[in-house]
Design a protein around this motif. Sequence first.
Motif: not given
Length: 129
Positions: A73-79
């Motif tokens: 769920p944190s993919f966009t934040e991590n990218i």
Amino acid sequence: MKKQFFLLGIIISALGFCLTACGGSKAVFKTVDAASATSIAAKKNIIVLDVRTPEEFTEGHLPNAVNIDILNPSFTENINKLDKKKKYLVYCRSGHRSTQAVEVMKGLKFINVTNMLGGFLQWQGRVVK
């Protein structure tokens, strides 16, 4: 009045030239096969991004790959924490998730991203349908 439009035209042309010649660049997004990706991944200025799950990553990955799971769920934040000006080679298992990841990266204003068509399976020499 004609002089004003003429001068405005010159200014706009000069700005356009400067954006190109003075280091401004357009975003580059492309797709390559596994054979091409192998030579791209070998370059020192490329960040290899594996968007599979951590479990898939530990089973095998491209050399020097960084794992950021697109299903997290944190993919966009991590990218979004990555340097958008660097060059990236993105891959997953078969090419579907990496295509989604590249779309996210486009939306986040990354400027140079290459998607590996066929993913890790193709890189390993397997046939992907």
